[in-house]
Each structure stands twice: as C-alpha cells, then as structure tokens.
Write a protein that holds these residues in place. Structure first.
Motif, PDB file in Angstrom:
ATOM      1  N   LEU A   1       0.771  -1.119   0.012  1.00 13.87           N
ATOM      2  CA  LEU A   1      -0.100   0.007  -0.053  1.00 13.87           C
ATOM      3  C   LEU A   1       0.862   1.261   0.042  1.00 13.87           C
ATOM      4  O   LEU A   1       0.405   2.243   0.667  1.00 13.87           O
ATOM      5  CB  LEU A   1      -0.783  -0.145   1.180  1.00 13.87           C
ATOM      6  N   HIS A   2       1.965   1.221  -0.689  1.00 13.93           N
ATOM      7  CA  HIS A   2       2.812   2.593  -0.790  1.00 13.93           C
ATOM      8  C   HIS A   2       3.836   2.067  -1.859  1.00 13.93           C
ATOM      9  O   HIS A   2       4.841   1.419  -1.677  1.00 13.93           O
ATOM     10  CB  HIS A   2       3.658   2.563   0.768  1.00 13.93           C
ATOM     11  N   CYS A   3       3.860   3.118  -2.976  1.00 11.29           N
ATOM     12  CA  CYS A   3       4.719   3.043  -3.969  1.00 11.29           C
ATOM     13  C   CYS A   3       4.748   4.422  -4.741  1.00 11.29           C
ATOM     14  O   CYS A   3       3.572   5.010  -4.705  1.00 11.29           O
ATOM     15  CB  CYS A   3       4.804   1.686  -4.774  1.00 11.29           C
TER      16      CYS A   3
ATOM     17  N   ASP B   1       1.656   8.336  -5.098  1.00  8.90           N
ATOM     18  CA  ASP B   1       2.625   9.327  -5.446  1.00  8.90           C
ATOM     19  C   ASP B   1       2.651  10.323  -4.701  1.00  8.90           C
ATOM     20  O   ASP B   1       1.516  11.168  -3.962  1.00  8.90           O
ATOM     21  CB  ASP B   1       2.179   9.880  -6.784  1.00  8.90           C
ATOM     22  N   HIS B   2       3.884  11.045  -4.244  1.00 11.14           N
ATOM     23  CA  HIS B   2       4.018  12.172  -3.370  1.00 11.14           C
ATOM     24  C   HIS B   2       3.209  13.389  -4.019  1.00 11.14           C
ATOM     25  O   HIS B   2       3.346  13.976  -5.079  1.00 11.14           O
ATOM     26  CB  HIS B   2       5.385  12.931  -3.365  1.00 11.14           C
ATOM     27  N   ASP B   3       2.283  13.916  -3.230  1.00 10.72           N
ATOM     28  CA  ASP B   3       1.410  15.043  -3.334  1.00 10.72           C
ATOM     29  C   ASP B   3       0.976  15.179  -4.626  1.00 10.72           C
ATOM     30  O   ASP B   3       0.783  16.105  -5.206  1.00 10.72           O
ATOM     31  CB  ASP B   3       2.404  16.335  -3.181  1.00 10.72           C
TER      32      ASP B   3
ATOM     33  N   VAL C   1      -2.303   8.464  -2.200  1.00  8.22           N
ATOM     34  CA  VAL C   1      -1.283   9.544  -2.061  1.00  8.22           C
ATOM     35  C   VAL C   1      -0.388   9.592  -1.101  1.00  8.22           C
ATOM     36  O   VAL C   1      -0.883   9.160  -0.016  1.00  8.22           O
ATOM     37  CB  VAL C   1      -2.259  11.018  -2.222  1.00  8.22           C
ATOM     38  N   GLU C   2       0.668  10.285  -1.098  1.00  9.62           N
ATOM     39  CA  GLU C   2       1.603  10.504   0.366  1.00  9.62           C
ATOM     40  C   GLU C   2       1.856  11.916   0.407  1.00  9.62           C
ATOM     41  O   GLU C   2       2.425  12.688  -0.515  1.00  9.62           O
ATOM     42  CB  GLU C   2       2.710   9.660  -0.163  1.00  9.62           C
ATOM     43  N   VAL C   3       1.250  12.461   1.276  1.00 13.29           N
ATOM     44  CA  VAL C   3       1.421  13.791   1.563  1.00 13.29           C
ATOM     45  C   VAL C   3       2.390  14.528   2.312  1.00 13.29           C
ATOM     46  O   VAL C   3       2.882  13.875   3.463  1.00 13.29           O
ATOM     47  CB  VAL C   3       0.077  14.289   2.306  1.00 13.29           C
TER      48      VAL C   3
ATOM     49  N   VAL D   1       7.426  14.916   7.504  1.00 14.59           N
ATOM     50  CA  VAL D   1       6.860  13.836   7.994  1.00 14.59           C
ATOM     51  C   VAL D   1       5.732  13.537   6.654  1.00 14.59           C
ATOM     52  O   VAL D   1       5.288  14.377   5.918  1.00 14.59           O
ATOM     53  CB  VAL D   1       5.802  13.797   9.173  1.00 14.59           C
ATOM     54  N   HIS D   2       5.544  12.183   6.439  1.00 15.05           N
ATOM     55  CA  HIS D   2       4.826  11.726   5.492  1.00 15.05           C
ATOM     56  C   HIS D   2       3.833  11.121   5.783  1.00 15.05           C
ATOM     57  O   HIS D   2       3.551  10.086   6.704  1.00 15.05           O
ATOM     58  CB  HIS D   2       5.489  10.975   4.201  1.00 15.05           C
ATOM     59  N   VAL D   3       2.294  11.433   5.191  1.00 14.06           N
ATOM     60  CA  VAL D   3       1.136  10.896   5.383  1.00 14.06           C
ATOM     61  C   VAL D   3       0.344  10.179   4.358  1.00 14.06           C
ATOM     62  O   VAL D   3       0.180  10.967   3.307  1.00 14.06           O
ATOM     63  CB  VAL D   3       0.235  11.643   6.429  1.00 14.06           C
TER      64      VAL D   3
ATOM     65  N   ALA E   1       3.306   7.337   7.399  1.00 14.29           N
ATOM     66  CA  ALA E   1       4.209   6.451   6.897  1.00 14.29           C
ATOM     67  C   ALA E   1       5.505   6.442   7.543  1.00 14.29           C
ATOM     68  O   ALA E   1       5.865   7.583   8.246  1.00 14.29           O
ATOM     69  CB  ALA E   1       4.574   7.310   5.453  1.00 14.29           C
ATOM     70  N   HIS E   2       6.416   5.263   7.443  1.00 16.63           N
ATOM     71  CA  HIS E   2       7.500   4.923   7.559  1.00 16.63           C
ATOM     72  C   HIS E   2       7.819   5.764   8.954  1.00 16.63           C
ATOM     73  O   HIS E   2       8.995   6.641   8.961  1.00 16.63           O
ATOM     74  CB  HIS E   2       8.633   5.038   6.756  1.00 16.63           C
ATOM     75  N   PRO E   3       7.158   5.616  10.116  1.00 21.99           N
ATOM     76  CA  PRO E   3       7.504   6.565  11.349  1.00 21.99           C
ATOM     77  C   PRO E   3       8.899   6.296  11.733  1.00 21.99           C
ATOM     78  O   PRO E   3       9.419   7.100  12.472  1.00 21.99           O
ATOM     79  CB  PRO E   3       6.590   5.794  12.491  1.00 21.99           C
TER      80      PRO E   3
ATOM     81  N   SER F   1       6.030  -1.217   0.438  1.00 25.60           N
ATOM     82  CA  SER F   1       7.426  -1.243  -0.019  1.00 25.60           C
ATOM     83  C   SER F   1       7.906  -0.062  -0.118  1.00 25.60           C
ATOM     84  O   SER F   1       9.170   0.085  -0.232  1.00 25.60           O
ATOM     85  CB  SER F   1       7.606  -1.911  -1.441  1.00 25.60           C
ATOM     86  N   ASP F   2       7.288   1.048  -0.442  1.00 26.59           N
ATOM     87  CA  ASP F   2       7.744   2.422  -0.829  1.00 26.59           C
ATOM     88  C   ASP F   2       8.557   2.220  -2.210  1.00 26.59           C
ATOM     89  O   ASP F   2       9.646   3.006  -2.122  1.00 26.59           O
ATOM     90  CB  ASP F   2       8.323   2.886   0.344  1.00 26.59           C
ATOM     91  N   PHE F   3       8.242   1.318  -3.065  1.00 29.09           N
ATOM     92  CA  PHE F   3       9.126   1.153  -4.170  1.00 29.09           C
ATOM     93  C   PHE F   3       9.027   2.278  -5.199  1.00 29.09           C
ATOM     94  O   PHE F   3       8.001   2.930  -5.315  1.00 29.09           O
ATOM     95  CB  PHE F   3       8.340  -0.012  -4.987  1.00 29.09           C
TER      96      PHE F   3
HETATM   97 MN    MN Z   1       7.930   8.975   2.277  1.00 27.13          MN
END
Ligand code: MN
Ligand code: AMP
Ligand code: MN
Ligand code: MN
Length: 281
Positions: free
Chosen positions: A9-11, A41-43, A66-68, A77-79, A194-196, A251-253
């Motif tokens: 759930l993250h790439c 995707d970022h923002d 989305v990764e804000v 920090v990423h949410v 995300a990834h604390p 994975s944050d691939f």
């Molecule tokens: Mn991130």
C-alpha cells in the motif's frame, strides 16, 4: 510471504519520484504476487487513473492513494492517504497549491549545489529527470548528480548533500498534520502515518506527534516498510496496538535499481495487529 495476504500500500510512479509508469507498476505488482495494491505518489493524483484502468485489465484490486508531505516541528513527515477519490476537487486544489512552491525550492537547491559540487545545470538536470514538471523532488536532483559523476549512488547524494544540515538541503513548509489528515478524510480516504522509523524525533516528541495524529482521526501507521529494521517492526507494532492504530504494509518502491525492496516483497504484518486493509473495500 507464504500464505499471508500480500497487500502493498505504498509506492511511486514517474508522476512523482518513481521511474516506472503507473501501468508498468500495476503489472509488476501483479507479477510479484501482490493481491491489493496502492499507488501513492507524493502530493499528486495524476497517475491514479492509469493505475486503476491497468488494474481493472489485469484483475488486481486497486486502492487509489497519495503520500502527503507534512511539516512537524523542523521535520518532514509523510502521511499516506488510502482510498481517496482521485477526482476530489478540494484535495487536488490543496495539493496543487502546496506543490506550487517546489519550483522555487528547486532553483534554490540548484544554486547551492552549484556552489558545493560545481555542477552548473542541476536545475535543468533535475527537470529532465522528472516525469512531471510540477513535481521536482530531491530524488530527481540525486539522480542527476549521479549521472554527472558527483556521487556513485543516489543514497550517497542524499547523505552528502540533500538531508537536513547538508549544503543542498532547502527548508520547505509543507502541509500541517491537521491539514493532511483533513484533506485525506475530505476526499474519502484513510490517513496512515508513513515510515515512522525514519523520523528523528525524541521519544517524547514522537509520542506527542503520534497522539496528535490519532486524535485528529488518523487511522493507521506503517509497521512493515522497506525503511524499517526488524527492531522498528517490533517497536511500531507495539505503537500501533498502544495507540489503537491500524497497521499498514508498503514497499515504498521507487525504482528497480535504487529501491531496497521490490513491490510485494515484504514480510507479513506481525501477529495480532488490525490491518488497515480490513477498512478498504
Ligand atoms: Mn515517504
Ligand atoms: P522531496 O519531497 O523533494 O523532499 O523528496 C523526498 C524524497 O526523497 C523521499 O520521498 C524519498 O524518495 C527521497 N529520500 C529522502 N531521504 C532520502 C535518503 N536519505 N536516501 C534516499 N532517498 C531519500
Ligand atoms: Mn519518494
Ligand atoms: Mn513514499
């Protein structure tokens, strides 16, 4: 992975700082055995339509995400937002507004990198690396500096030039934690921290931030991510239980050569956690 549910759930795609197209990522996720997949995707929401139609074609369950980018104290920090409406006017507008500062930031980064590395086309190079002119990120600078031979890997560029305190790092004011959670909720999504394990808070500040995130209605926290060590998995499994947050796995691939972990190739969630995907239908 054996028979555990394979949710990733993250790439990232080339709409932000990944290198593959959304449809290519969808097929790669399916080929790697992913059963539920999110593009985050970022923002940016610009890759979600292509990802959704590729998933419909190959029969992969898709979660639009989305990764804000968020500023908390002096840290980024990423949410992650999961299950957001990719056409939500409010979310699109807020993300666009926040990203409008990226270009000026990139020009300042390039100026500083020129002084410290001698590379005089860092801005143009980063733009060339970026698949989306509205989203020039540090990753694009890192790839350009590797191409110019300044460093041998993007990881080395980050540690020498692009992290806080290093010469090419430029402070930027992103969304507040409140805004990020609100935007995601308004667009119908679930908010996941995300990834604390990547942040550099003191223990007390970290707990304060986690409590604030939970009190704002944040639903989840990434426990299994490529950025985490085995000790981090244990720590954040405990935090998820203690703070009553759902656990996520991603994975944050970004790129076959750069990323430590390919799509779907992650350990299972530790036992006894409530997975965030139980809320995604
Ligand atoms: Mn991130
Ligand atoms: P930006 O949004 O421009 O600040 O870029 C953030 C992106 O840079 C993150 O999403 C990561 O992909 C990448 N990044 C941040 N820190 C590092 C690091 N230490 N090593 C490698 N990549 C990093
Ligand atoms: Mn990234
Ligand atoms: Mn990410």
């Amino acid at each position: 992975m054996s028979d555990a549910f394979n949710a990733d759930l993250h790439c990232h795609s080339l709409v932000s700082d990944g290198t593959l197209a959304p449809a290519t990522l969808a097929r790669r996720a399916r080929d790697n055995g992913v059963q539920l997949w999110a593009l985050t995707d970022h923002d940016e929401l610009g890759g979600l339509r292509e990802a959704a139609s590729a998933c419909a074609e190959i029969g992969l369950r898709f979660v639009p995400g989305v990764e804000v980018s968020v500023s908390v104290d002096d840290q980024t920090v990423h949410v992650v937002g999961l299950g957001v409406d990719a056409t939500h006017a409010g979310l699109l507008r807020e993300l666009q507004r926040m990203c409008s500062g990226r270009d000026a930031r990139a020009r300042r980064m390039a100026q500083s990198l020129r002084e410290h590395t001698g590379v005089d086309d860092a801005y143009e190079g980063a733009c060339r690396m970026a698949g989306n002119p509205a989203l020039i990120s540090r990753t694009h600078f890192a790839r350009h500096l590797v191409e110019r031979g300044v460093c041998s890997s993007t990881a080395e560029v980050f540690s020498r030039y692009l992290t806080p305190g290093k010469p090419g790092y430029v402070e930027h004011a992103w969304a507040s934690l409140e805004q990020a959670v609100q935007w995601i909720h308004d667009a119908g999504g679930l908010a996941v921290l995300a990834h604390p394990g990547r942040y550099r808070f003191t223990e007390a500040r970290e707990r304060e931030m986690l409590g604030r995130f939970r009190d704002l209605g944040g639903e989840g926290i990434e426990v299994i991510t490529a950025s985490h060590s085995a000790a981090d998995w244990r720590k954040y499994a405990g935090i998820a239980r203690e703070f009553g947050l759902r656990a996520s796995r991603g994975s944050d691939f970004h790129c076959p050569r750069e990323s430590r972990c390919d799509l779907g190739r992650l350990p299972a969630l530790p036992e006894g956690l409530a997975p965030i995907w139980d809320l995604l239908h």
